[in-house]
Motif scaffolding. Structure first.
Motif, mmCIF file in Angstrom:
data_model
loop_
_atom_site.group_PDB
_atom_site.id
_atom_site.type_symbol
_atom_site.label_atom_id
_atom_site.label_comp_id
_atom_site.label_asym_id
_atom_site.label_seq_id
_atom_site.Cartn_x
_atom_site.Cartn_y
_atom_site.Cartn_z
ATOM 1 N N HIS A 21 7.854 1.515 2.042
ATOM 2 C CA HIS A 21 7.514 1.512 3.467
ATOM 3 C C HIS A 21 6.003 1.409 3.661
ATOM 4 O O HIS A 21 5.522 0.653 4.527
ATOM 5 C CB HIS A 21 8.036 2.790 4.137
ATOM 6 C CG HIS A 21 7.607 2.929 5.570
ATOM 7 N ND1 HIS A 21 6.457 3.594 5.933
ATOM 8 C CD2 HIS A 21 8.157 2.462 6.719
ATOM 9 C CE1 HIS A 21 6.314 3.543 7.249
ATOM 10 N NE2 HIS A 21 7.339 2.870 7.741
ATOM 11 N N SER A 22 5.241 2.155 2.866
ATOM 12 C CA SER A 22 3.783 2.139 2.996
ATOM 13 C C SER A 22 3.213 0.773 2.690
ATOM 14 O O SER A 22 2.255 0.320 3.342
ATOM 15 C CB SER A 22 3.163 3.186 2.062
ATOM 16 O OG SER A 22 3.534 4.495 2.448
ATOM 17 N N GLN A 23 3.779 0.081 1.723
ATOM 18 C CA GLN A 23 3.283 -1.250 1.394
ATOM 19 C C GLN A 23 3.460 -2.218 2.558
ATOM 20 O O GLN A 23 2.624 -3.092 2.776
ATOM 21 C CB GLN A 23 3.991 -1.766 0.139
ATOM 22 C CG GLN A 23 3.502 -1.078 -1.128
ATOM 23 C CD GLN A 23 4.264 -1.508 -2.366
ATOM 24 O OE1 GLN A 23 5.489 -1.636 -2.334
ATOM 25 N NE2 GLN A 23 3.557 -1.722 -3.453
ATOM 26 N N PHE A 26 0.938 -0.826 5.597
ATOM 27 C CA PHE A 26 -0.489 -1.061 5.369
ATOM 28 C C PHE A 26 -0.805 -2.508 4.982
ATOM 29 O O PHE A 26 -1.874 -2.796 4.452
ATOM 30 C CB PHE A 26 -1.021 -0.087 4.314
ATOM 31 C CG PHE A 26 -1.167 1.322 4.824
ATOM 32 C CD1 PHE A 26 -2.223 1.681 5.637
ATOM 33 C CD2 PHE A 26 -0.220 2.292 4.502
ATOM 34 C CE1 PHE A 26 -2.358 2.977 6.112
ATOM 35 C CE2 PHE A 26 -0.347 3.598 4.969
ATOM 36 C CZ PHE A 26 -1.424 3.942 5.785
ATOM 37 N N PHE A 39 1.000 1.899 -3.933
ATOM 38 C CA PHE A 39 1.310 3.196 -3.338
ATOM 39 C C PHE A 39 2.226 4.000 -4.251
ATOM 40 O O PHE A 39 3.129 3.457 -4.886
ATOM 41 C CB PHE A 39 1.982 3.011 -1.976
ATOM 42 C CG PHE A 39 1.043 2.525 -0.904
ATOM 43 C CD1 PHE A 39 0.453 3.406 -0.022
ATOM 44 C CD2 PHE A 39 0.725 1.176 -0.804
ATOM 45 C CE1 PHE A 39 -0.426 2.963 0.945
ATOM 46 C CE2 PHE A 39 -0.153 0.712 0.148
ATOM 47 C CZ PHE A 39 -0.732 1.608 1.028
ATOM 48 N N ARG A 43 3.473 11.532 1.473
ATOM 49 C CA ARG A 43 3.113 11.796 2.867
ATOM 50 C C ARG A 43 1.702 12.387 2.957
ATOM 51 O O ARG A 43 1.260 13.105 2.060
ATOM 52 C CB ARG A 43 4.101 12.770 3.494
ATOM 53 C CG ARG A 43 5.552 12.316 3.478
ATOM 54 C CD ARG A 43 5.806 11.170 4.411
ATOM 55 N NE ARG A 43 7.231 10.873 4.541
ATOM 56 C CZ ARG A 43 7.715 9.796 5.126
ATOM 57 N NH1 ARG A 43 6.892 8.888 5.648
ATOM 58 N NH2 ARG A 43 9.017 9.594 5.201
ATOM 59 N N GLU A 72 -2.942 6.496 -2.321
ATOM 60 C CA GLU A 72 -2.902 7.942 -2.073
ATOM 61 C C GLU A 72 -3.944 8.684 -2.895
ATOM 62 O O GLU A 72 -4.480 9.704 -2.443
ATOM 63 C CB GLU A 72 -1.508 8.508 -2.371
ATOM 64 C CG GLU A 72 -0.418 8.009 -1.426
ATOM 65 C CD GLU A 72 0.312 6.806 -1.978
ATOM 66 O OE1 GLU A 72 1.437 6.548 -1.532
ATOM 67 O OE2 GLU A 72 -0.248 6.113 -2.863
#
Length: 234
Positions: A21-23, A26, A39, A43, A72
């Motif tokens: 999801h982060s990829q 962002f 990533f 969280r 992160e």
């Protein structure tokens, strides 16, 4: 507390689903602003907790963490640098400021900039010459330009608006949407504290501003006032 200790703690918290999801969130795809970033899937509150757990790490180790290929890890390092800066004496603060500006290649997404620029760059320059901000604002690097305007949040919180307004002028025609959003956000923050100052700036520029920048700047205005700006009836 070596870098490997901090990274081992972060690795233990990783979640592949969150990483995927982060990829997307962002923008890490080809040609996107976060292209190639990696990533672990952690969280932000968890990252803050790790930064607090290792808050006594040496600056040299934190800088090594900032050089990690994982997003992160870099965010954790920046949280740690902000803590060390706030607790440090003048010599340590200068060291952190200098290292920060030498590390901008690793401060390469909007959340990394926004979580650190005001607390390190803005705080350091508050009672000094602010010329470095203008150098950053003219950089070819999107992230250095964002650092320049976001650093002024430290000034805005102290009702010091002049440099934010000057930098906003410099960045008024920037091609990047992430700069439009940052400038609009800082103008909104000025307006939250002194709407007259913000509107004096906007009234001679709003027609030339990118629409996103204007929308961010007037977000907290009354419905009627927003409509006037957006329809060009000022």
């Amino acid at each position: 507390m070596a870098v490997t200790d901090i990274q081992s703690r972060l690795i233990s918290l990783g979640d592949p689903a969150i990483a995927r999801h982060s990829q997307r969130f962002f923008k890490t795809g080809p040609g996107e602003y976060g292209e190639g970033d990696r990533f672990r899937g952690i969280r932000v509150p968890q990252i803050r907790a790790v930064a607090k757990e290792f808050r006594h790490a040496a600056v040299a180790d934190v800088i090594k963490l900032l050089e990690s290929q994982y997003h992160e890890d870099r965010l954790c390092a920046l949280f740690m640098l902000v803590h060390l800066y706030k607790k440090g004496d003048a010599a340590l603060q200068k060291k952190i400021y200098d290292l920060y500006l030498k590390s901008t290649d690793h401060i390469n997404n909007w959340d990394l900039v926004d979580s650190s620029a005001e607390h390190i760059v803005g705080a350091y320059l508050f009672e000094k010459s602010r010329k470095p901000l203008y150098t950053l604002a003219k950089s070819r690097s999107l992230w250095e330009r964002r650092i320049s305007i976001m650093a002024t949040f430290h000034f805005i919180r102290r009702n010091d608006f002049d440099d934010t307004l000057r930098l906003s002028d410099l960045l008024l025609h920037d091609k990047e949407d992430l700069i439009h959003k940052a400038v609009g956000w800082m103008l909104r923050e000025i307006g939250n504290r002194n709407q007259r100052v913000a509107e004096e700036f906007l009234q001679t520029r709003y027609a030339r501003m990118p629409r996103t920048m204007l929308r961010y700047a007037i977000e907290k205005y009354s419905d009627g006032r927003r409509r006037q700006y957006l329809s060009g009836e000022i």
